[in-house]
Design an enzyme around this catalytic site. Sequence first.
Site, mmCIF file in Angstrom:
data_model
loop_
_atom_site.group_PDB
_atom_site.id
_atom_site.type_symbol
_atom_site.label_atom_id
_atom_site.label_comp_id
_atom_site.label_asym_id
_atom_site.label_seq_id
_atom_site.Cartn_x
_atom_site.Cartn_y
_atom_site.Cartn_z
ATOM 1 N N ASN A 10 0.861 -1.192 0.000
ATOM 2 C CA ASN A 10 0.000 0.000 0.000
ATOM 3 C C ASN A 10 0.894 1.238 0.000
ATOM 4 O OD1 ASN A 10 -1.820 2.049 0.527
ATOM 5 N ND2 ASN A 10 -2.312 1.351 2.601
ATOM 6 N N TRP A 11 0.929 1.928 -1.133
ATOM 7 C CA TRP A 11 1.815 3.089 -1.241
ATOM 8 C C TRP A 11 1.228 4.341 -0.584
ATOM 9 C CZ3 TRP A 11 4.920 3.508 -6.487
ATOM 10 C CH2 TRP A 11 5.781 2.405 -6.570
ATOM 11 N N LYS A 12 -0.040 4.271 -0.183
ATOM 12 C CA LYS A 12 -0.688 5.433 0.459
ATOM 13 C C LYS A 12 -0.510 6.679 -0.414
ATOM 14 C CE LYS A 12 0.105 3.171 4.830
ATOM 15 N NZ LYS A 12 0.169 3.279 6.278
ATOM 16 N N HIS A 95 -9.383 0.952 5.703
ATOM 17 C CA HIS A 95 -8.049 1.122 6.297
ATOM 18 C C HIS A 95 -8.183 2.078 7.482
ATOM 19 C CE1 HIS A 95 -3.877 2.298 6.830
ATOM 20 N NE2 HIS A 95 -3.555 1.204 6.166
ATOM 21 N N GLU A 97 -6.503 4.471 8.359
ATOM 22 C CA GLU A 97 -6.306 5.888 8.009
ATOM 23 C C GLU A 97 -7.569 6.479 7.396
ATOM 24 O OE1 GLU A 97 -2.635 5.323 5.877
ATOM 25 O OE2 GLU A 97 -1.685 4.771 7.781
ATOM 26 N N GLU A 165 -5.322 -5.417 11.074
ATOM 27 C CA GLU A 165 -4.328 -4.354 11.163
ATOM 28 C C GLU A 165 -4.526 -3.561 12.458
ATOM 29 O OE1 GLU A 165 -2.961 -3.745 6.826
ATOM 30 O OE2 GLU A 165 -3.849 -1.962 7.671
ATOM 31 N N GLY A 171 2.709 1.664 10.906
ATOM 32 C CA GLY A 171 3.679 2.749 10.784
ATOM 33 C C GLY A 171 4.480 3.016 12.047
ATOM 34 N N SER A 209 3.467 -2.865 10.355
ATOM 35 C CA SER A 209 4.922 -2.952 10.541
ATOM 36 C C SER A 209 5.504 -4.296 10.099
ATOM 37 C CB SER A 209 5.298 -2.632 11.985
ATOM 38 O OG SER A 209 4.976 -1.278 12.274
ATOM 39 N N GLY A 230 2.781 -1.364 4.355
ATOM 40 C CA GLY A 230 2.769 0.061 4.045
ATOM 41 C C GLY A 230 4.165 0.560 3.734
HETATM 42 C C1 PEP Z 1 -0.746 -0.198 6.356
HETATM 43 O O1 PEP Z 1 -0.825 1.002 6.169
HETATM 44 O O2 PEP Z 1 -1.671 -0.948 6.001
HETATM 45 C C2 PEP Z 1 0.432 -0.718 7.011
HETATM 46 C C3 PEP Z 1 0.396 -1.956 7.411
HETATM 47 O O3 PEP Z 1 1.485 0.142 7.182
HETATM 48 P P1 PEP Z 1 2.947 -0.208 7.753
HETATM 49 O O4 PEP Z 1 3.395 -1.475 7.067
HETATM 50 O O5 PEP Z 1 3.792 0.958 7.372
HETATM 51 O O6 PEP Z 1 2.805 -0.400 9.214
#
Ligand code: PEP
Length: 247
Positions: A10-12, A95, A97, A165, A171, A209, A230
Amino acid sequence: MPQTHLIAGNWKMNGLKSALPVAQAIAARSRNHPNARVALFPPATLLPLMAEALAGSAIILGGQDCHHADSGAYTGDVSAAMLKDAGAQMVILGHSERRHGHLEPCALVARKAQAALRAGLEPIICIGETLDQRQSGLTRQVLERQLTDSLPDELGRAAFHVSYEPVWAIGTGLAATDAQIEEAFALIRAHLHRRFGPDFVGHLLYGGSVKPHNARQILALPGISGALVGGASLTAEDFMPIVAGAD
Ligand code: PEP
């Protein structure tokens, strides 16, 4: 024969046209890892360009969100059909976010999932508790409510993914422990079983993470179908060791 895992990046809100070579490098190097189905979720602006740049590769593309309606007067929004038209096969929904940053309630996530199915997209529906909720002993209750209210009944006839998640793991560099993931998966599996019967086609992902150093261990957990990544999906150097974790 090892199980095939979905490794979803997921490049956000990251990535300009100059980032397309990163996707091309990921596509080229993914050929060495046939046990991974690799998916990239770029910002909507890059989706058609990435589809063109990766034509002929096995990389799956997806959107990061979609509107609940098929079209209409919704300034700034993107429909599931538009994502599909731009080359997407999947879409991430709910998600954290979106749930927390945009105050999206579960009922809206469910409507978006219905829209995704209408457009022929495979939804990845994210659920997860906040740190406060975990520390207050509310994790099971929160996950149950998110599953009940965010998953529409139509999923009983479709391929979909539920990604666990925990918000506190996204993050932060602090992934959930194996035991925490397994406990959440058991709850999710039981819910899907109850709702959709023993033959449901839902797949369970973990996100939060996932990094080169922990991917192999996480992907070895029983019943896991893959990972949503992410930050570590933004460079081939970080992402490819995670893909290799599926070998
Ligand atoms: C995500 O945004 O779905 C995610 C898992 O981010 P990260 O891997 O950076 O924790």
